[in-house]
Design a protein around this motif. Structure first.
Motif, PDB file in Angstrom:
ATOM      1  N   PHE A 101       0.549  -0.891  -0.001  1.00 29.25           N
ATOM      2  CA  PHE A 101       0.328  -0.378   0.557  1.00 29.25           C
ATOM      3  C   PHE A 101       0.886   1.570  -0.447  1.00 29.25           C
ATOM      4  N   ALA A 102       1.990   1.434   0.354  1.00 28.50           N
ATOM      5  CA  ALA A 102       3.025   2.602   0.521  1.00 28.50           C
ATOM      6  C   ALA A 102       3.573   2.078  -0.489  1.00 28.50           C
ATOM      7  N   ALA A 106       0.761   4.178  -2.704  1.00 31.39           N
ATOM      8  CA  ALA A 106       0.467   5.322  -2.594  1.00 31.39           C
ATOM      9  C   ALA A 106       1.635   6.264  -3.025  1.00 31.39           C
ATOM     10  N   GLU A 107       2.753   5.728  -3.228  1.00 30.16           N
ATOM     11  CA  GLU A 107       3.610   6.313  -3.858  1.00 30.16           C
ATOM     12  C   GLU A 107       3.524   7.463  -4.789  1.00 30.16           C
ATOM     13  N   ARG A 108       2.820   6.065  -5.371  1.00 26.61           N
ATOM     14  CA  ARG A 108       2.447   6.125  -7.074  1.00 26.61           C
ATOM     15  C   ARG A 108       1.266   7.331  -7.828  1.00 26.61           C
ATOM     16  N   ALA A 109       0.680   7.076  -6.896  1.00 26.39           N
ATOM     17  CA  ALA A 109      -0.844   8.055  -6.716  1.00 26.39           C
ATOM     18  C   ALA A 109      -0.112   9.283  -6.682  1.00 26.39           C
ATOM     19  N   SER A 110       0.423   9.647  -5.269  1.00 21.71           N
ATOM     20  CA  SER A 110       0.632  10.990  -5.172  1.00 21.71           C
ATOM     21  C   SER A 110       1.623  12.221  -6.479  1.00 21.71           C
ATOM     22  N   CYS A 126      -2.595   4.255   4.421  1.00 26.01           N
ATOM     23  CA  CYS A 126      -3.765   3.837   5.421  1.00 26.01           C
ATOM     24  C   CYS A 126      -5.053   4.060   4.646  1.00 26.01           C
ATOM     25  N   THR A 127      -5.106   5.248   4.352  1.00 23.26           N
ATOM     26  CA  THR A 127      -6.407   5.205   3.739  1.00 23.26           C
ATOM     27  C   THR A 127      -6.927   4.264   2.613  1.00 23.26           C
ATOM     28  N   LEU A 128      -5.497   3.505   0.743  1.00 23.44           N
ATOM     29  CA  LEU A 128      -5.844   3.022   0.222  1.00 23.44           C
ATOM     30  C   LEU A 128      -6.426   1.663   0.900  1.00 23.44           C
ATOM     31  N   ARG A 129      -5.205   1.501   2.079  1.00 27.28           N
ATOM     32  CA  ARG A 129      -6.339  -0.059   2.648  1.00 27.28           C
ATOM     33  C   ARG A 129      -7.480  -0.414   3.680  1.00 27.28           C
ATOM     34  N   GLN A 130      -8.070   1.119   3.806  1.00 26.27           N
ATOM     35  CA  GLN A 130      -9.278   1.135   3.859  1.00 26.27           C
ATOM     36  C   GLN A 130     -10.280   1.502   3.523  1.00 26.27           C
ATOM     37  N   ALA A 131      -9.325   1.695   2.032  1.00 27.81           N
ATOM     38  CA  ALA A 131     -10.793   1.332   0.805  1.00 27.81           C
ATOM     39  C   ALA A 131     -10.818   0.660   0.194  1.00 27.81           C
ATOM     40  N   LEU A 132     -10.050  -0.516   1.593  1.00 27.09           N
ATOM     41  CA  LEU A 132     -10.882  -2.309   0.757  1.00 27.09           C
ATOM     42  C   LEU A 132     -11.330  -3.039   2.007  1.00 27.09           C
TER      43      LEU A 132
END
Length: 292
Positions: free
Chosen positions: A43-44, A47-51, A62-68
């Motif tokens: 997930f880290a 997150a780096e790719r999205a940011s 953490c936000t990406l993990r909670q999306a699932l």
């Protein structure tokens, strides 16, 4: 589909399950692509790719993990997840919109509330809250966004709790944001004017003291025969009552005479004696009526 996702299927809308399954599938595909490159699609890493695209796609692991694992993710998180995994963003938006409608169905709007007559700040607060309750958008943030830049959520909170009185422009914007309608808006603004103007002044009749004293004297004479000249000799208790009534009556007479004297002095000062005879005659007639 994971076991946890399967357990949730019976308790959540199908559209939300489809969205979460799609996101999980995109993560699995991203993990396979990263593995071919000798990396782990954590997930880290996602997150780096999205940011990397910058605002508004900056997101935490953490936000990406909670999306699932959690509730319905936000649209921004869903799009960031799609971008991080190289998925189609248009599809992500469509799936999220369907899930949002299923999780948050539009509520049936009650009939718009038309406030009744009010003239106090408390009445204005009640009217505004009832108008808000019948609005299709009841949250302060949504109403503030519809009302425009001159009305924030914090300002609305002060209005709806009675800590601040809105201006006419602010109240009009509030009614428009709540889709109150012409009748409700007119009722709100009319009551708002009454609140700002305050209660109407009490009417005052100059001879009110004299009339009250005369009415009291007539009641006393009708109710207590010992006030007449032919009254019998009274015992100690009745005499005490008689004296108290006489003193109370005399106090009213004195107040009436004092007021009339003041009125007579004012008239003399304003009209240089033109109305003095009239006021003097009025005072004399009142004193004569009281037997003075």
């Amino acid at each position: 589909m994971t076991r946890a996702l399967a357990r949730r299927t019976g308790r959540e809308p199908a559209e939300l399950t489809v969205l979460r399954g799609w996101l999980l599938g995109r993560k699995t595909a991203a993990a396979a692509a990263a593995g071919a490159e000798g990396r782990r699609a954590t997930f880290a890493y996602l997150a780096e790719r999205a940011s990397a695209a910058g605002t508004p796609y900056v997101v935490s692991a953490c936000t990406l993990r909670q999306a699932l694992a959690g509730r319905l993710p936000t649209l921004r998180t869903t799009v960031a997840f799609a971008r991080a995994t190289g998925a189609d963003e248009v599809t992500a938006r469509q799936l999220w919109t369907a899930a949002d409608r299923a999780v948050n169905p539009p509520r049936e709007r009650p009939a718009p509330h038309v406030p009744g007559r009010f003239s106090t700040r408390a009445g204005l607060v009640r009217a505004m809250n009832r108008v808000r309750g019948s609005s299709p958008h009841t949250t302060l943030r949504a109403i503030a966004a519809l009302a425009g830049p001159g009305l924030s959520a914090s300002t609305l909170s002060r209005f709806l709790t009675g800590n601040q009185v809105p201006t006419t422009e602010q109240l009009t914007a509030f009614a428009a944001a709540c889709q109150a309608g012409d009748e409700a808006t007119a009722a709100l603004l009319a009551g708002h004017r009454r609140v700002l103007n305050g209660p109407p002044p009490h009417s005052f009749y100059p001879c009110a003291y004299a009339e009250e004293a005369e009415a009291r004297r007539q009641r006393d004479e009708a109710a207590r025969p010992w006030l007449t000249e032919t009254e019998p000799e009274l015992d100690w208790y009745d005499q005490q009552l008689h004296d108290e009534e006489e003193a109370d009556f005399q106090r009213l007479v004195d107040e009436a005479e004092a007021y009339l004297d003041e009125l007579q002095d004012n008239e003399r000062a304003q009209h240089t004696g033109a109305g003095a005879g009239t006021d003097g005659g009025l005072a004399a007639r009142i004193r004569a009526a009281y037997g003075q």
